[in-house]
Design a protein around this motif. Structure first.
Motif, mmCIF file in Angstrom:
data_model
loop_
_atom_site.group_PDB
_atom_site.id
_atom_site.type_symbol
_atom_site.label_atom_id
_atom_site.label_comp_id
_atom_site.label_asym_id
_atom_site.label_seq_id
_atom_site.Cartn_x
_atom_site.Cartn_y
_atom_site.Cartn_z
ATOM 1 N N UNK A 74 -41.481 -17.862 5.023
ATOM 2 C CA UNK A 74 -41.779 -18.239 3.639
ATOM 3 C C UNK A 74 -40.487 -18.425 2.851
ATOM 4 N N UNK A 75 -40.601 -19.143 1.744
ATOM 5 C CA UNK A 75 -39.459 -19.411 0.872
ATOM 6 C C UNK A 75 -39.830 -19.091 -0.558
ATOM 7 N N UNK A 76 -38.875 -18.573 -1.310
ATOM 8 C CA UNK A 76 -39.075 -18.352 -2.745
ATOM 9 C C UNK A 76 -38.820 -19.668 -3.460
ATOM 10 N N UNK A 77 -39.747 -20.073 -4.322
ATOM 11 C CA UNK A 77 -39.538 -21.252 -5.163
ATOM 12 C C UNK A 77 -38.795 -20.780 -6.411
ATOM 13 N N UNK A 78 -37.477 -20.934 -6.396
ATOM 14 C CA UNK A 78 -36.651 -20.405 -7.477
ATOM 15 C C UNK A 78 -36.860 -21.120 -8.805
ATOM 16 N N UNK A 79 -37.402 -22.339 -8.775
ATOM 17 C CA UNK A 79 -37.639 -23.074 -10.016
ATOM 18 C C UNK A 79 -38.855 -22.541 -10.771
ATOM 19 N N UNK A 80 -39.748 -21.862 -10.069
ATOM 20 C CA UNK A 80 -40.966 -21.343 -10.688
ATOM 21 C C UNK A 80 -40.970 -19.823 -10.805
ATOM 22 N N UNK A 81 -39.941 -19.152 -10.267
ATOM 23 C CA UNK A 81 -39.909 -17.689 -10.236
ATOM 24 C C UNK A 81 -39.017 -17.123 -11.327
ATOM 25 N N UNK A 82 -39.412 -15.971 -11.848
ATOM 26 C CA UNK A 82 -38.628 -15.258 -12.853
ATOM 27 C C UNK A 82 -38.854 -13.768 -12.621
ATOM 28 N N UNK A 83 -37.792 -13.061 -12.214
ATOM 29 C CA UNK A 83 -37.910 -11.660 -11.826
ATOM 30 C C UNK A 83 -36.995 -10.822 -12.702
ATOM 31 N N UNK A 84 -37.534 -9.716 -13.223
ATOM 32 C CA UNK A 84 -36.752 -8.746 -13.979
ATOM 33 C C UNK A 84 -36.719 -7.460 -13.170
ATOM 34 N N UNK A 85 -35.535 -6.891 -12.994
ATOM 35 C CA UNK A 85 -35.404 -5.661 -12.227
ATOM 36 C C UNK A 85 -35.250 -5.949 -10.752
ATOM 37 N N UNK A 86 -35.278 -4.882 -9.953
ATOM 38 C CA UNK A 86 -35.138 -5.021 -8.506
ATOM 39 C C UNK A 86 -35.757 -3.809 -7.832
ATOM 40 N N UNK A 87 -35.791 -3.855 -6.514
ATOM 41 C CA UNK A 87 -36.334 -2.740 -5.755
ATOM 42 C C UNK A 87 -37.800 -2.530 -6.047
ATOM 43 N N UNK A 88 -38.191 -1.283 -6.257
ATOM 44 C CA UNK A 88 -39.604 -0.978 -6.509
ATOM 45 C C UNK A 88 -39.969 -1.041 -7.991
ATOM 46 N N UNK A 89 -39.061 -1.572 -8.820
ATOM 47 C CA UNK A 89 -39.318 -1.639 -10.256
ATOM 48 C C UNK A 89 -39.328 -3.057 -10.807
ATOM 49 N N UNK A 90 -39.363 -4.062 -9.946
ATOM 50 C CA UNK A 90 -39.316 -5.431 -10.445
ATOM 51 C C UNK A 90 -40.641 -5.807 -11.098
ATOM 52 N N UNK A 91 -40.538 -6.646 -12.114
ATOM 53 C CA UNK A 91 -41.701 -7.244 -12.757
ATOM 54 C C UNK A 91 -41.395 -8.727 -12.935
ATOM 55 N N UNK A 92 -42.412 -9.508 -13.171
ATOM 56 C CA UNK A 92 -42.216 -10.930 -13.402
ATOM 57 C C UNK A 92 -43.111 -11.784 -12.541
ATOM 58 N N UNK A 93 -42.674 -13.020 -12.324
ATOM 59 C CA UNK A 93 -43.453 -13.991 -11.544
ATOM 60 C C UNK A 93 -42.614 -14.422 -10.343
#
Length: 135
Positions: A35-54
């Motif tokens: 699988x690949x992340x679509x970076x144009x449609x993704x928005x992530x805040x945080x990292x590890x087990x605390x990330x939120x976003x799309x």
């Protein structure tokens, strides 16, 4: 694969010393092989087990296969299935600790046998409980 995390963009160059950037950024979330992340449609805040976003993932497997993959893989990683609806646009909702994840699985389109998965991760009790300040 550049992905926006908060206001910073993480590129493959800035994570070159990390063995698996997906695992570094989203370690409690399974990724289908190939699988690949679509970076144009993704928005992530945080990292590890605390990330939120799309997070938008493009997979080569069918939407039916991806529905089963996420249902089984997330459960195996400690996520509790709250609700599931399987149809043309399937939805799975999971909870783990103070987060809820909505997994929407769709066919990629007529010309492709793959699928698009849209994951939305939110704090269980809203943004204020996550420590993220909203002005």
């Amino acid at each position: 694969f550049p992905v926006t995390i908060g206001m910073n963009t993480v590129t493959s160059n800035s994570l070159e010393n990390v063995a698996d950037p997906k695992q570094y950024m989203l370690h409690d979330f399974p990724f289908p092989q190939g699988s690949q992340i679509d970076s144009h449609k993704s928005l992530i805040f945080g990292a590890g087990s605390h990330w939120i976003g799309r997070l938008v993932i493009v997979a080569s497997k069918s939407s039916g296969e991806m529905f089963v993959f996420f249902r089984e893989s997330l459960s195996a990683q400690g996520w509790s299935l709250i609700s599931a609806s399987r149809s043309k646009s399937s939805v799975l909702i999971f909870q783990k600790d103070a987060r809820v994840i909505n997994v929407e699985v769709n066919d990629s389109g007529v010309l492709s046998s793959g699928s698009e998965i849209i994951i939305t991760a939110t704090p269980k009790n809203g943004v204020e409980s996550s420590g993220v300040k909203v002005k």
